[in-house]
Design an enzyme around this catalytic site. Sequence first.
Site, PDB file in Angstrom:
ATOM      1  N   GLU A  56      -3.322   3.614 -38.438  1.00 33.01           N
ATOM      2  CA  GLU A  56      -2.176   2.610 -38.855  1.00 33.01           C
ATOM      3  C   GLU A  56      -0.930   3.456 -38.562  1.00 33.01           C
ATOM      4  OE1 GLU A  56      -5.064   3.560 -40.478  1.00 33.01           O
ATOM      5  OE2 GLU A  56      -5.122   2.205 -42.224  1.00 33.01           O
ATOM      6  N   CYS A  60      -6.014   3.145 -46.203  1.00 32.83           N
ATOM      7  CA  CYS A  60      -5.919   4.354 -47.575  1.00 32.83           C
ATOM      8  C   CYS A  60      -4.523   4.164 -47.950  1.00 32.83           C
ATOM      9  CB  CYS A  60      -6.052   5.566 -46.907  1.00 32.83           C
ATOM     10  SG  CYS A  60      -4.823   6.214 -45.979  1.00 32.83           S
TER      11      CYS A  60
HETATM   12 ZN   LIG Z   1      -4.854   5.705 -43.825  1.00 34.09          ZN
END
Ligand SMILES: [Zn+2]
Length: 174
Positions: free
Chosen positions: A74, A102
């Site tokens: 990401e 996350c």
């Molecule tokens: Zn991450």
Amino acid sequence: MKVKNSKLDQNLMPFSEKLEDHLWFMKLSLEQADLAWKLQEVPIGAVIVDSKGEILARTHNLKETAHDACGHAEILAIQEASKKLNSWRLNDCRLYVTLEPCPMCLSAIGQARLSQVIFGAYDRKGGAISLGYPLHNDQRLNHRFSVMGGVMHFECSKQLSDFFKQRRASHGSV
Ligand SMILES: [Zn+2]
């Protein structure tokens, strides 16, 4: 006739609401995750698209290869899309990723002002939302965005479990 009508309805829907588009971009994210696997990286792939559906970034996890704790798919996608647009603001763009982001990545997605995140597999042990950090929906932050999870959940989680199975086998443990 019924099929025709539902097709028409699909066409009238805003781009972001089309399930077939979500599936298509998730498939591209899975292809990216495959590239990570080839490098013996945990297979996680991401794609960023603009409001017209144009692809701005395709990236995969490079944590080991780049010796970078922040080398998540990401983060790399945000960097690539920002470079392409010559701007850190990615308003009206969407990020697809094969695994639930996350907390670091969900926060970065907010910083980049993305409008939506679509992820595949839930990550009970590392995903921001699963862990109780719904940073996309925190009233105290000045940018909020929508998150949709579980798109192609089966394919995305199977890819990850297959990878770990293979890695355990090659390390000689069960
Ligand atoms: Zn991450």
